[in-house]
Design a protein around this motif. Structure first.
Motif, PDB file in Angstrom:
ATOM      1  N   ARG A   1       8.208   3.688   0.401  1.00 35.38           N
ATOM      2  CA  ARG A   1       8.316   4.331   1.718  1.00 35.38           C
ATOM      3  C   ARG A   1       9.205   3.477   2.617  1.00 35.38           C
ATOM      4  O   ARG A   1       9.088   2.249   2.646  1.00 35.38           O
ATOM      5  CB  ARG A   1       6.938   4.470   2.359  1.00 35.38           C
ATOM      6  CG  ARG A   1       7.024   5.068   3.740  1.00 35.38           C
ATOM      7  CD  ARG A   1       5.698   5.327   4.355  1.00 35.38           C
ATOM      8  NE  ARG A   1       5.891   5.761   5.731  1.00 35.38           N
ATOM      9  CZ  ARG A   1       4.910   6.061   6.545  1.00 35.38           C
ATOM     10  NH1 ARG A   1       3.669   5.993   6.124  1.00 35.38           N
ATOM     11  NH2 ARG A   1       5.157   6.436   7.770  1.00 35.38           N
TER      12      ARG A   1
ATOM     13  N   GLN B   1       0.825  -1.209   0.000  1.00 40.94           N
ATOM     14  CA  GLN B   1       0.000   0.000   0.000  1.00 40.94           C
ATOM     15  C   GLN B   1       0.862   1.263   0.000  1.00 40.94           C
ATOM     16  O   GLN B   1       0.403   2.327  -0.398  1.00 40.94           O
ATOM     17  CB  GLN B   1      -0.930   0.012   1.218  1.00 40.94           C
ATOM     18  CG  GLN B   1      -2.067  -0.955   1.109  1.00 40.94           C
ATOM     19  CD  GLN B   1      -2.874  -1.035   2.398  1.00 40.94           C
ATOM     20  OE1 GLN B   1      -2.465  -0.551   3.441  1.00 40.94           O
ATOM     21  NE2 GLN B   1      -4.032  -1.683   2.314  1.00 40.94           N
ATOM     22  N   ASN B   2       2.103   1.136   0.476  1.00 42.38           N
ATOM     23  CA  ASN B   2       3.013   2.277   0.572  1.00 42.38           C
ATOM     24  C   ASN B   2       4.347   1.943  -0.092  1.00 42.38           C
ATOM     25  O   ASN B   2       5.371   1.830   0.586  1.00 42.38           O
ATOM     26  CB  ASN B   2       3.246   2.657   2.040  1.00 42.38           C
ATOM     27  CG  ASN B   2       1.960   2.951   2.765  1.00 42.38           C
ATOM     28  OD1 ASN B   2       1.358   3.991   2.574  1.00 42.38           O
ATOM     29  ND2 ASN B   2       1.512   2.000   3.585  1.00 42.38           N
TER      30      ASN B   2
ATOM     31  N   TRP C   1      10.192   2.118   6.155  1.00 39.58           N
ATOM     32  CA  TRP C   1       9.538   1.864   7.440  1.00 39.58           C
ATOM     33  C   TRP C   1      10.589   1.451   8.457  1.00 39.58           C
ATOM     34  O   TRP C   1      11.334   0.501   8.238  1.00 39.58           O
ATOM     35  CB  TRP C   1       8.516   0.739   7.316  1.00 39.58           C
ATOM     36  CG  TRP C   1       7.327   1.085   6.497  1.00 39.58           C
ATOM     37  CD1 TRP C   1       7.170   0.923   5.157  1.00 39.58           C
ATOM     38  CD2 TRP C   1       6.121   1.679   6.971  1.00 39.58           C
ATOM     39  NE1 TRP C   1       5.934   1.372   4.764  1.00 39.58           N
ATOM     40  CE2 TRP C   1       5.269   1.836   5.858  1.00 39.58           C
ATOM     41  CE3 TRP C   1       5.671   2.079   8.217  1.00 39.58           C
ATOM     42  CZ2 TRP C   1       4.003   2.380   5.964  1.00 39.58           C
ATOM     43  CZ3 TRP C   1       4.403   2.626   8.320  1.00 39.58           C
ATOM     44  CH2 TRP C   1       3.582   2.775   7.214  1.00 39.58           C
TER      45      TRP C   1
END
Length: 174
Positions: A119, A115-116, A121
């Motif tokens: 990015r 979904q990301n 994390w």
């Protein structure tokens, strides 16, 4: 004068008067007695359910079948990256058209990554988002789950192409 040993529970059954037949020295073994409440009646047992499906799909949601297959073919809500496809409404993942069995934590990690994309994390953010804010374990738990996830979705887990480690920061998808 000879002394006789008293007859006790450790005495051979042949020496004990009125001993049950199953304690005879050469009696065949007939099996263990049944456990209480389990004597041949399996009707009380609950049917086995797949734990993954029970945790991911609410009771009112339709089971994966014809209706779910139609939704997947329409492309609604399907997350794709390379040959990996994630179907959020069905809680399932396929790689090259073959279904991949993931644990609930692995599934939630992959869903968050897909979904990301791109990015980065950190371990702490992943623990907060996937395990919950009240998780009391070690942050190395994330590393272990990422390794297990890589083994299931990567062609070569030792040289990953999907879930990358960003040294000093955390993990990135894509």
């Amino acid at each position: 004068r000879q002394r006789r040993a008293p007859l006790t529970h450790r005495s051979p059954p042949a020496l004990i008067p009125d001993a049950p037949a199953h304690l005879a020295p050469n009696a065949p073994f007939t099996g263990w007695p049944p456990r209480p409440g389990r004597a041949g009646d399996d009707s009380r047992r609950r049917p086995r359910r797949r734990g993954h499906a029970r945790r991911c799909r609410p009771e009112w949601a339709p089971a994966a079948g014809a209706a779910a297959g139609q939704a997947a073919s329409e492309g609604t809500g399907v997350l794709k990256a390379a040959d990996l496809s994630l179907f959020p409404e069905e809680c399932r993942v396929t790689r090259g058209g073959i279904e991949v069995n993931l644990s609930p934590k692995e599934y939630r990690l992959l869903e968050l990554f897909m979904q990301n994309p791109k990015r980065v994390w950190s371990r702490d953010k992943l623990l907060e988002r996937v395990w919950g804010i009240d998780f009391m374990g070690d942050s190395k738990t994330v590393d272990v789950h990422i390794r297990w996830l890589r083994e299931k979705i990567e062609a070569d887990p030792s040289a990953p192409k999907l879930i990358l480690t960003v040294r000093g920061f955390g993990y990135r998808f894509g």
